[in-house]
Design a protein around this motif. Structure first.
Motif, short mmCIF file in Angstrom:
data_model
loop_
_atom_site.label_atom_id
_atom_site.label_comp_id
_atom_site.label_asym_id
_atom_site.label_seq_id
_atom_site.Cartn_x
_atom_site.Cartn_y
_atom_site.Cartn_z
N PHE A 79 0.84 -1.20 0.00
CA PHE A 79 0.00 0.00 0.00
C PHE A 79 0.88 1.25 0.00
O PHE A 79 1.90 1.27 0.69
CB PHE A 79 -0.91 0.01 1.24
CG PHE A 79 -1.91 -1.10 1.24
CD1 PHE A 79 -3.13 -0.97 0.59
CD2 PHE A 79 -1.62 -2.32 1.86
CE1 PHE A 79 -4.04 -2.01 0.57
CE2 PHE A 79 -2.52 -3.37 1.84
CZ PHE A 79 -3.74 -3.21 1.20
N THR A 80 0.44 2.25 -0.74
CA THR A 80 1.15 3.54 -0.71
C THR A 80 0.11 4.64 -0.47
O THR A 80 -1.07 4.48 -0.78
CB THR A 80 1.87 3.86 -2.03
OG1 THR A 80 0.88 4.16 -3.02
CG2 THR A 80 2.73 2.71 -2.52
N LEU A 81 0.57 5.72 0.12
CA LEU A 81 -0.30 6.89 0.29
C LEU A 81 0.58 8.13 0.37
O LEU A 81 1.40 8.24 1.30
CB LEU A 81 -1.14 6.75 1.57
CG LEU A 81 -2.01 7.96 1.92
CD1 LEU A 81 -3.17 8.11 0.96
CD2 LEU A 81 -2.55 7.83 3.34
N ARG B 140 -6.11 6.04 5.28
CA ARG B 140 -4.73 6.22 5.74
C ARG B 140 -4.13 4.85 5.94
O ARG B 140 -4.85 3.85 6.08
CB ARG B 140 -4.68 7.06 7.01
CG ARG B 140 -5.60 6.59 8.11
CD ARG B 140 -5.86 7.65 9.16
NE ARG B 140 -4.62 8.29 9.53
CZ ARG B 140 -4.51 9.55 9.95
NH1 ARG B 140 -5.61 10.28 10.06
NH2 ARG B 140 -3.36 10.07 10.26
N LEU B 141 -2.80 4.78 5.97
CA LEU B 141 -2.16 3.46 6.07
C LEU B 141 -2.54 2.77 7.38
O LEU B 141 -2.66 1.55 7.44
CB LEU B 141 -0.64 3.59 5.95
CG LEU B 141 -0.15 4.07 4.57
CD1 LEU B 141 1.36 4.28 4.57
CD2 LEU B 141 -0.54 3.09 3.46
N GLU B 142 -2.74 3.56 8.43
CA GLU B 142 -3.09 2.96 9.73
C GLU B 142 -4.40 2.17 9.65
O GLU B 142 -4.62 1.24 10.43
CB GLU B 142 -3.24 4.04 10.82
CG GLU B 142 -1.95 4.69 11.25
CD GLU B 142 -1.63 5.93 10.41
OE1 GLU B 142 -2.17 6.05 9.29
OE2 GLU B 142 -0.85 6.76 10.90
N LEU C 285 3.50 -4.36 6.95
CA LEU C 285 2.09 -4.42 7.33
C LEU C 285 1.88 -5.56 8.34
O LEU C 285 1.22 -5.39 9.37
CB LEU C 285 1.24 -4.65 6.07
CG LEU C 285 -0.24 -4.94 6.27
CD1 LEU C 285 -0.92 -3.80 7.00
CD2 LEU C 285 -0.93 -5.17 4.92
N SER D 278 4.18 7.80 1.37
CA SER D 278 4.49 6.78 2.37
C SER D 278 4.10 5.43 1.80
O SER D 278 3.24 5.34 0.92
CB SER D 278 3.69 6.99 3.65
OG SER D 278 3.93 8.27 4.13
N GLN D 279 4.71 4.38 2.33
CA GLN D 279 4.36 3.07 1.83
C GLN D 279 4.49 2.00 2.91
O GLN D 279 5.16 2.21 3.92
CB GLN D 279 5.23 2.70 0.63
CG GLN D 279 6.71 2.62 0.99
CD GLN D 279 7.56 2.36 -0.24
OE1 GLN D 279 7.38 3.03 -1.26
NE2 GLN D 279 8.47 1.41 -0.14
N LEU D 280 3.84 0.90 2.67
CA LEU D 280 3.92 -0.26 3.57
C LEU D 280 4.20 -1.47 2.71
O LEU D 280 3.45 -1.75 1.76
CB LEU D 280 2.57 -0.51 4.22
CG LEU D 280 2.18 0.11 5.54
CD1 LEU D 280 0.77 -0.34 5.91
CD2 LEU D 280 3.16 -0.25 6.65
#
Ligand code: MCA
Length: 519
Positions: free
Chosen positions: A20-22, A61-63, A32, A25-27
């Motif tokens: 995932f990116t936003l 959001r990534l959270e 994750l 930022s990325q995971l």
């Protein structure tokens, strides 16, 4: 292999790959997984156990993805809540689901609504995003244990491998029906994984795909297909906080390969393309565009093909059954104005009143059975029983077969179910809230055709005494204020008509189809 193992396949096999990116930022899948393990351990330390509900009131959001997977790892049930909701909707979901914890973004309007609620017996923990970085602007009225996501993420990761049964509930999705308040659809892992696996295989999602995901992550469309599809197929999802046509066009020009939208999003993309047709080439480079949640007009389908060369793949579903009908993948077999054929994770039929398959052209109800169907409505055995007949889920959607066997969606059986902007909206819920206004005697809410939103919300009012002198426009403004903060703004009537009385039949039942709307 359990359904949860299937969801974790890429986490185990390709931990270094970006998931995932936003906004820069990325995971990765591995990051994750690690964050979700810590969050799960933090939830366990709060006493959250298998089957407990953890509500999530976060925008994209990534959270949010960490919270989803972390809830799964803790054996808890993820209960997403639409961040546009007002007090009435949020309180109902928190009470009905019996959530023990709710995750909010401090300072957000919905977070403040949660803080202002009077105590809810089952709700014990308020999880905010950041540890003391921003003290809560509103102190919760209820005695809640306030803890931060940062703090939970600092826990030592859970020691054991996450485990759950396929029939365990993964999520409750609250969805509008024809009755007033929303119902919690209990979706077990079995349903989500069977359906999203079948659907993303049908659509040929691959590891090297890049999904441009601008749908909200609290409903089936964005959350189930978007997030779970990314986990199952191991592709990358580029998250967008909100839908912006130019940002989507840029994201696709920069390498996005898949876009999923609701018809209102395509209307807006088409507006951008009409204004600057050169953008069509950028979109043409993508691999797949899909549309769902409401009917796409044949005019939008054709205009999009003219601009981009792409034939939008339209599909159909609902929270209770997930995505059960889809047009075929080969572009030349996608047929505008139809929703296609049953997806492999379930059986779908269009049936008459007796439950027999309809002949070509004959309208009937869409019914579904199989792995993708929900377990039940939460806390509502009668509503669950009433929505099944002989093991088939009754969708309340009317359709017919065309002469090639494609299913053509024709609308809802009930005028009390409205589709606007891709959201399913209960007319009754709005009526109940409007009827509390002291100057309103009676109200009937309907969805009227609208080129941008599919349907727009319209309210016919019978007002009391002196209030009748107000113009419809003044009433529309009055309702804006009345509903503000109570219900999501997209449920606000955009058109108001004042009448002396509502049309009724001999039994006194309101006849909404007889309302005479000015154009
Ligand atoms: C917003 N506005 C509306 C509506 N929605 N006006 C009339 N009708 C509406 N439905 C107004 C707002 O009140 C505001 O006006 C202005 O438009 C801008 O609002 P905003 O919320 O900013 O709109 P937006 O951000 O532009 O959102 C439009 C959207 C959004 C992107 C199409 O509605 C959206 O994301 N829809 C997707 C819903 C979705 O995911 N559905 C899937 C459900 P003012 O300023 O006057 O207040 S799952 C499902 O259905 C099943 C299972 C399935 O098959 O997928």
């Amino acid at each position: 292999m359990t359904a949860l193992d299937q969801l974790r396949a890429h986490i185990t096999a390709r931990p270094e790959a970006i998931a995932f990116t936003l906004e820069g930022s990325q995971l990765t899948f591995g990051e994750l997984d690690a964050a979700a393990r810590r969050y799960a351990a933090g939830l366990a330390a709060l006493g959250i156990a298998r089957g407990d509900r953890v509500a999530c009131l976060l925008g994209t959001r990534l959270e949010l993805v960490i919270a989803l997977l972390g809830a799964y790892y803790a054996g808890a049930v993820h209960v997403p809540i639409n961040t546009r909701y007002g007090q009435v909707e949020i309180e109902h979901i928190l009470r009905d689901s019996g959530a023990r914890a709710v995750l909010i973004a401090e300072g957000s309007p919905t977070g403040e609504i949660v803080c202002a609620l009077s105590p809810i017996e089952t709700l014990q923990h308020l999880i905010v995003l950041h540890a003391a970085a921003e003290p809560l602007s509103v102190t919760p009225r209820a005695p809640l244990n306030v803890v931060s996501l940062d703090h939970l993420l600092a826990a030592a990761p859970m020691a054991s491998e996450p485990r759950c049964d396929d029939e365990d509930p993964a999520m409750f999705i609250y969805t509008s029906g024809t009755t007033g308040q929303s119902k919690g659809v209990v979706l077990p892992y079995r349903a989500i994984v069977a359906n999203i696996d079948a659907l993303t295989r049908l659509w040929r999602w691959r590891e090297d795909d890049r999904l441009v995901l601008a749908l909200p992550l609290f409903h089936v469309h964005g959350l189930c297909i978007g997030v779970h599809g990314t986990l199952l197929r191991g592709c990358v999802a580029e998250l967008h906080r909100r839908f912006d046509p130019d940002a989507v066009i840029q994201a696709i020009a920069a390498g996005g390969t898949i876009f999923m939208g609701v018809p209102t999003m395509y209307t807006r993309l088409l507006r951008a393309l009409d204004a600057d047709p050169s953008k069509g080439a950028a979109l043409g480079a993508a691999r797949l565009f899909t549309s769902g949640s409401a009917a796409l007009s044949a005019a939008s389908f054709e205009a999009f093909e003219r601009h981009t060369g792409h034939r939008i793949l339209e599909r159909y579903g609902m929270s209770e059954t997930l995505l059960t009908v889809s047009n075929p993948y080969p572009p030349e077999e996608r047929k505008p104005g139809t929703i296609g054929f049953p997806v492999a994770s379930g059986e779908v039929l269009v049936v008459d009143e007796e439950g027999s398959r309809c002949a070509v052209g004959e309208p009937g109800e869409i019914v579904v059975r199989g792995d993708s169907v929900m377990q039940r409505y939460w806390n509502a055995p009668e509503k669950t029983a009433a929505s099944f007949r002989d093991g088939w889920f009754l969708t309340g959607d009317v359709a017919r077969y065309d002469d090639e066997g494609y299913i053509v969606h024709m609308g809802r059986r009930s005028v009390d179910m409205i589709k606007s902007g891709g959201y399913r909206i209960s007319a009754r819920e709005i009526e109940e809230c409007v009827a509390l206004h002291p100057d309103i005697e009676e109200v009937a809410v309907v969805g009227r055709p609208d080129p941008e939103w599919g349907q727009r919300i319209a309210a016919a009012l019978v007002t009391r005494g002196g209030a009748a002198e107000r113009s419809p426009e003044a009433w529309a403004e009055e309702l804006r204020g009345w509903l503000e903060g109570r219900l999501a703004s997209y449920k606000r009537p955009r058109q108001v008509m004042c009448c002396g009385e509502l049309p009724r039949n001999a039994l006194g039942k309101i006849q909404k189809h007889l309302l005479a709307w000015p154009d």
